[in-house]
Design a protein around this motif. Structure first.
Motif, PDB file in Angstrom:
ATOM      1  N   GLU A 150       7.623  -8.840  25.853  1.00 27.49           N
ATOM      2  CA  GLU A 150       7.578  -7.382  25.924  1.00 27.49           C
ATOM      3  C   GLU A 150       8.840  -6.776  25.337  1.00 27.49           C
ATOM      4  O   GLU A 150       8.792  -5.773  24.621  1.00 27.49           O
ATOM      5  CB  GLU A 150       7.394  -6.927  27.376  1.00 27.49           C
ATOM      6  N   SER A 151       9.989  -7.410  25.652  1.00 31.59           N
ATOM      7  CA  SER A 151      11.248  -6.929  25.094  1.00 31.59           C
ATOM      8  C   SER A 151      11.257  -7.060  23.580  1.00 31.59           C
ATOM      9  O   SER A 151      11.701  -6.148  22.864  1.00 31.59           O
ATOM     10  CB  SER A 151      12.417  -7.722  25.700  1.00 31.59           C
ATOM     11  N   ASN A 157       8.775  -2.669  17.837  1.00 34.13           N
ATOM     12  CA  ASN A 157       8.265  -1.308  17.672  1.00 34.13           C
ATOM     13  C   ASN A 157       9.380  -0.340  17.334  1.00 34.13           C
ATOM     14  O   ASN A 157       9.208   0.563  16.501  1.00 34.13           O
ATOM     15  CB  ASN A 157       7.554  -0.855  18.951  1.00 34.13           C
ATOM     16  N   SER A 158      10.535  -0.547  17.992  1.00 32.19           N
ATOM     17  CA  SER A 158      11.686   0.306  17.698  1.00 32.19           C
ATOM     18  C   SER A 158      12.137   0.127  16.253  1.00 32.19           C
ATOM     19  O   SER A 158      12.447   1.101  15.558  1.00 32.19           O
ATOM     20  CB  SER A 158      12.838  -0.028  18.658  1.00 32.19           C
ATOM     21  N   ARG A 162      12.093   2.846  13.370  1.00 29.20           N
ATOM     22  CA  ARG A 162      13.291   3.154  12.588  1.00 29.20           C
ATOM     23  C   ARG A 162      13.002   2.998  11.100  1.00 29.20           C
ATOM     24  O   ARG A 162      13.375   3.866  10.287  1.00 29.20           O
ATOM     25  CB  ARG A 162      14.435   2.218  12.999  1.00 29.20           C
ATOM     26  N   LEU A 163      12.320   1.894  10.745  1.00 25.56           N
ATOM     27  CA  LEU A 163      11.994   1.676   9.337  1.00 25.56           C
ATOM     28  C   LEU A 163      11.067   2.766   8.806  1.00 25.56           C
ATOM     29  O   LEU A 163      11.168   3.169   7.640  1.00 25.56           O
ATOM     30  CB  LEU A 163      11.343   0.306   9.152  1.00 25.56           C
TER      31      LEU A 163
END
Length: 351
Positions: A150-151, A157-158, A162-163
């Motif tokens: 999950e991390s 996803n972060s 950002r991309l």
């Protein structure tokens, strides 16, 4: 835990009792070890941990209570079940046995069926306990692995977010991020009735730069320009974005026109300090910017596009009047004003 694998330690200083118990349990397939004193029992346990201990209470030098107390005080042996063996049948003796850490109590002379039943019962409990511990361990490992995944997913996803919001060449916000941020700040400042400023920046004669130095040099130029502008933008709500091609946009929430002019001048200082040669520029031997500035307190009657249009007019004015300069074009609450008293200019910056 089957009878074939169960490891039982018998501790009794009476050899007849020890032999009888050993024979009884061995016939059931249990693996039997024997000790005739408390000290020998502790040494035997240290060599290999048993699954169950049948422990006589009345023994010389070290009685069963002390042996059991030592086992329960040691983290390595505290979970080994202990069944006490004794000829004493007083309630106080039974209470003392349980207080010392025993889990059951067999009175001598013992009945074979009772011994087998109590032994099997404790081994079943021990087996179930170990299975539960193993299951809990697996669950904990699964939970840790799930948390790790999950991390990793959150981080992925972060990174994707950002991309998706970063221009790959210049590493500042892209046009999509610019549109989202401008809309967000417009809505926020519409509620707060606070000013929102916008600066559009254009690298002067960039096509000539590309033609003369090549596209790789042009890419490097855009990167350095973007990073220089980004260094000027300090506040968390401010954003510099690549607006398109060689154009950059700077969103300045809670900033009036005077504050935007100050930022524009700081940007031009930062670009001048780069001192990037531009042999084909008509206005300066180094790379320069033309900047269009506008500021407006958002109102319901207007849209963010009005702010962009005003900044674009100011940028066009700066370029048409010689480049390497900034111009301001303001929109009041009802109309866009273009009279000369709203066009401001700074002195030329020299390196």
């Amino acid at each position: 835990m089957t009878s074939d694998s169960a490891n039982i330690l018998l501790v009794d200083d009476h050899l007849n009792s020890l032999q009888a118990l050993s024979l009884l349990l061995a016939r059931q397939g249990y693996r039997i070890r024997k000790a005739t004193s408390g000290q020998v029992a502790l040494q035997t346990i240290g060599v290999e941990l048993p699954d169950l201990i049948l422990l006589d209470i009345q023994m010389p030098q070290m009685d069963g209570y002390e042996v059991c107390a030592r086992l329960k005080a040691d983290p390595l042996t505290c979970d080994i079940p202990v069944i006490f063996l004794t000829a004493l049948d007083d309630v106080a003796d039974k209470v003392a046995a349980f207080s010392a850490g025993g889990i059951d109590y067999i009175t001598k002379p013992f009945q074979a069926s009772e011994v087998l039943a109590r032994v099997q019962n404790q081994l079943t409990i021990q087996r179930q306990r170990r299975q539960l511990l193993a299951q809990n361990l697996r669950l904990q490992q699964e939970i840790r692995e799930r948390q790790r995944l999950e991390s990793a997913l959150i981080q992925a996803n972060s990174d994707l977010q950002r991309l998706a919001s970063i221009d790959g060449l210049t590493q500042v916000a892209n046009r999509r991020s610019f549109d989202q941020h401008l809309h967000h700040e417009w809505q926020r400042l519409l509620r707060e009735q606070a000013p929102l400023s916008l600066i559009l920046c254009d690298v002067d004669y960039f096509k000539l730069f590309n033609d003369h130095y090549g596209h790789l040099a042009g890419d490097a130029c855009l990167y350095q320009v973007a990073q220089a502008i980004d260094q000027v933008i300090r506040r968390p709500a401010d954003e510099v974005a690549r607006y398109g091609g060689e154009e950059f946009a700077v969103i300045l929430p809670n900033t009036d026109v005077a504050g935007a002019v100050f930022v524009a001048e700081q940007i031009q200082v930062a670009i001048a300090q780069l001192a990037m040669p531009h042999a084909q520029s008509i206005v300066n031997p180094y790379v320069t910017l033309s900047l269009g500035i506008t500021s407006l307190t958002p109102i319901v009657e207007k849209l963010p596009q009005n702010l962009i249009a005003a900044a674009d007019v100011a940028l066009y004015t700066a370029k048409s009047q010689g480049r390497d300069r900034w111009r301001v074009h303001l929109c009041n609450q009802t109309t866009c004003q273009t009279n000369s008293n709203l066009c401001l200019e700074r002195s030329q910056i020299s390196v």
